[in-house]
Design a protein around this motif. Structure first.
Motif, PDB file in Angstrom:
ATOM      1  N   LEU A  84       0.803  -1.221   0.000  1.00 28.60           N
ATOM      2  CA  LEU A  84       0.000   0.000   0.000  1.00 28.60           C
ATOM      3  C   LEU A  84       0.838   1.275   0.000  1.00 28.60           C
ATOM      4  O   LEU A  84       0.391   2.316  -0.489  1.00 28.60           O
ATOM      5  N   SER A  85       2.035   1.198   0.574  1.00 24.12           N
ATOM      6  CA  SER A  85       2.903   2.369   0.642  1.00 24.12           C
ATOM      7  C   SER A  85       4.313   1.898   0.986  1.00 24.12           C
ATOM      8  O   SER A  85       4.537   0.704   1.237  1.00 24.12           O
ATOM      9  N   ARG A  86       5.254   2.827   1.011  1.00 26.49           N
ATOM     10  CA  ARG A  86       6.615   2.517   1.446  1.00 26.49           C
ATOM     11  C   ARG A  86       6.809   3.104   2.836  1.00 26.49           C
ATOM     12  O   ARG A  86       6.788   4.328   3.017  1.00 26.49           O
ATOM     13  N   TYR A  87       6.955   2.207   3.813  1.00 24.16           N
ATOM     14  CA  TYR A  87       7.216   2.655   5.184  1.00 24.16           C
ATOM     15  C   TYR A  87       8.613   3.254   5.229  1.00 24.16           C
ATOM     16  O   TYR A  87       9.570   2.664   4.733  1.00 24.16           O
ATOM     17  N   THR A  88       8.745   4.438   5.843  1.00 25.95           N
ATOM     18  CA  THR A  88      10.010   5.170   5.821  1.00 25.95           C
ATOM     19  C   THR A  88      10.413   5.595   7.219  1.00 25.95           C
ATOM     20  O   THR A  88       9.587   6.072   8.002  1.00 25.95           O
ATOM     21  N   TYR A  92       6.682   7.226  15.218  1.00 28.52           N
ATOM     22  CA  TYR A  92       5.474   6.508  15.625  1.00 28.52           C
ATOM     23  C   TYR A  92       4.552   7.483  16.374  1.00 28.52           C
ATOM     24  O   TYR A  92       4.988   8.193  17.295  1.00 28.52           O
ATOM     25  N   PRO A  93       3.279   7.552  16.003  1.00 25.36           N
ATOM     26  CA  PRO A  93       2.409   8.622  16.516  1.00 25.36           C
ATOM     27  C   PRO A  93       1.930   8.471  17.952  1.00 25.36           C
ATOM     28  O   PRO A  93       1.367   9.427  18.502  1.00 25.36           O
ATOM     29  N   TRP A  94       2.132   7.290  18.572  1.00 24.55           N
ATOM     30  CA  TRP A  94       1.644   7.112  19.940  1.00 24.55           C
ATOM     31  C   TRP A  94       2.762   6.605  20.859  1.00 24.55           C
ATOM     32  O   TRP A  94       2.683   5.503  21.419  1.00 24.55           O
ATOM     33  N   PRO A  95       3.814   7.401  21.055  1.00 24.27           N
ATOM     34  CA  PRO A  95       4.935   6.945  21.877  1.00 24.27           C
ATOM     35  C   PRO A  95       4.570   6.696  23.334  1.00 24.27           C
ATOM     36  O   PRO A  95       5.247   5.949  24.041  1.00 24.27           O
ATOM     37  N   GLU A  96       3.480   7.303  23.807  1.00 21.29           N
ATOM     38  CA  GLU A  96       3.057   7.075  25.185  1.00 21.29           C
ATOM     39  C   GLU A  96       2.500   5.665  25.375  1.00 21.29           C
ATOM     40  O   GLU A  96       2.424   5.161  26.504  1.00 21.29           O
ATOM     41  N   ASP A 128       6.946   2.289  22.835  1.00 22.96           N
ATOM     42  CA  ASP A 128       8.234   2.862  22.427  1.00 22.96           C
ATOM     43  C   ASP A 128       8.702   2.087  21.199  1.00 22.96           C
ATOM     44  O   ASP A 128       9.547   1.193  21.277  1.00 22.96           O
ATOM     45  N   PHE A 129       8.107   2.417  20.059  1.00 22.97           N
ATOM     46  CA  PHE A 129       8.339   1.659  18.827  1.00 22.97           C
ATOM     47  C   PHE A 129       9.794   1.762  18.369  1.00 22.97           C
ATOM     48  O   PHE A 129      10.367   0.796  17.865  1.00 22.97           O
ATOM     49  N   ASP A 130      10.415   2.929  18.552  1.00 22.91           N
ATOM     50  CA  ASP A 130      11.816   3.091  18.159  1.00 22.91           C
ATOM     51  C   ASP A 130      12.711   2.133  18.942  1.00 22.91           C
ATOM     52  O   ASP A 130      13.619   1.513  18.384  1.00 22.91           O
ATOM     53  N   ALA A 131      12.447   2.003  20.244  1.00 26.05           N
ATOM     54  CA  ALA A 131      13.246   1.097  21.072  1.00 26.05           C
ATOM     55  C   ALA A 131      13.054  -0.350  20.637  1.00 26.05           C
ATOM     56  O   ALA A 131      14.012  -1.140  20.658  1.00 26.05           O
ATOM     57  N   GLU A 132      11.844  -0.712  20.246  1.00 25.25           N
ATOM     58  CA  GLU A 132      11.588  -2.072  19.777  1.00 25.25           C
ATOM     59  C   GLU A 132      12.363  -2.357  18.491  1.00 25.25           C
ATOM     60  O   GLU A 132      13.039  -3.378  18.368  1.00 25.25           O
TER      61      GLU A 132
END
Length: 205
Positions: A49-53, A88-92, A95-99
């Motif tokens: 559907l799109s390119r995740y960036t 990631y729009p919901w860091p609260e 913690d998607f970056d940490a994952e």
């Protein structure tokens, strides 16, 4: 006849002015990345559907630059996987970056390292840098398509030599054991790199 002469004169003048305005090139030697004028983005197909960036924010690149013989130059790059930024729009909530940066099923918090082995000059300002890419503790060949954007002996603001490059590359993440959710999430990861480099002994402080 007068028109032809005038046109020729204009061409000579414009060429002379362009040459006079062109900066002297940066000298050869050891260079490092200017992080305030560089970016490392990557993307892959997401569900068709799109390119995740996303991007990395801590990248250390070192270049032994040989302008008279670019193929003799050498490059090494080290990336901190924990510097990944996905916005990631919901860091609260997560913690998607940490994952992505730290979990074993993703980048496993292990440094990402690229070391050049061979440089092929393919055009006046283009080349292919072949080398070894290590991440998740595995090492395999990889290549970058590089465009040399130019250089200057003295940057008008920073007052030091600078060199500029753009580069792209593609790998199959599964070759490094990162096969999570294929084919829903694309196997091929594409890199987009923009960088300016300064002498290795330059202090940003």
């Amino acid at each position: 006849m007068l028109r032809i002469t005038a046109s020729a004169l204009a061409l000579v003048l414009s060429t002379t002015l362009a040459l006079a305005a062109a900066p002297d090139p940066a000298p050869g030697g050891a260079y490092k990345i200017d992080p305030s004028h560089s970016s490392f983005n990557w993307s892959f197909n997401h569900s068709g559907l799109s390119r995740y960036t996303a991007r990395f924010t801590k990248v250390d690149a070192r270049l032994d630059w040989k302008p008279e013989k670019p193929e003799a130059s050498t490059l090494s790059v080290t990336i901190d996987p924990l510097s990944v930024r996905t916005d990631y729009p919901w860091p609260e909530k997560v913690d998607f970056d940490a994952e992505i940066g730290g979990e074993e099923t993703f980048l496993a918090a292990k440094p990402i390292i690229f070391v050049s082995k061979t440089i092929h000059v393919t055009g006046e300002k283009t080349g292919i840098v072949e080398g070894l890419l290590t991440f998740r503790g595995e090492t395999h060949p990889a290549a970058l398509d590089v465009t040399f954007n130019g250089s200057m002996a003295e940057h008008p603001i920073m007052g030091v030599p600078k060199i500029g490059f753009s580069a792209t590359g593609r790998i199959r993440r599964s070759e490094w054991g990162l096969d999570f959710a294929i084919p829903e999430l694309g196997d091929v990861v594409t890199f987009f790199i923009e960088t300016q480099m300064v002498p290795a002994d330059y202090s940003f402080q």
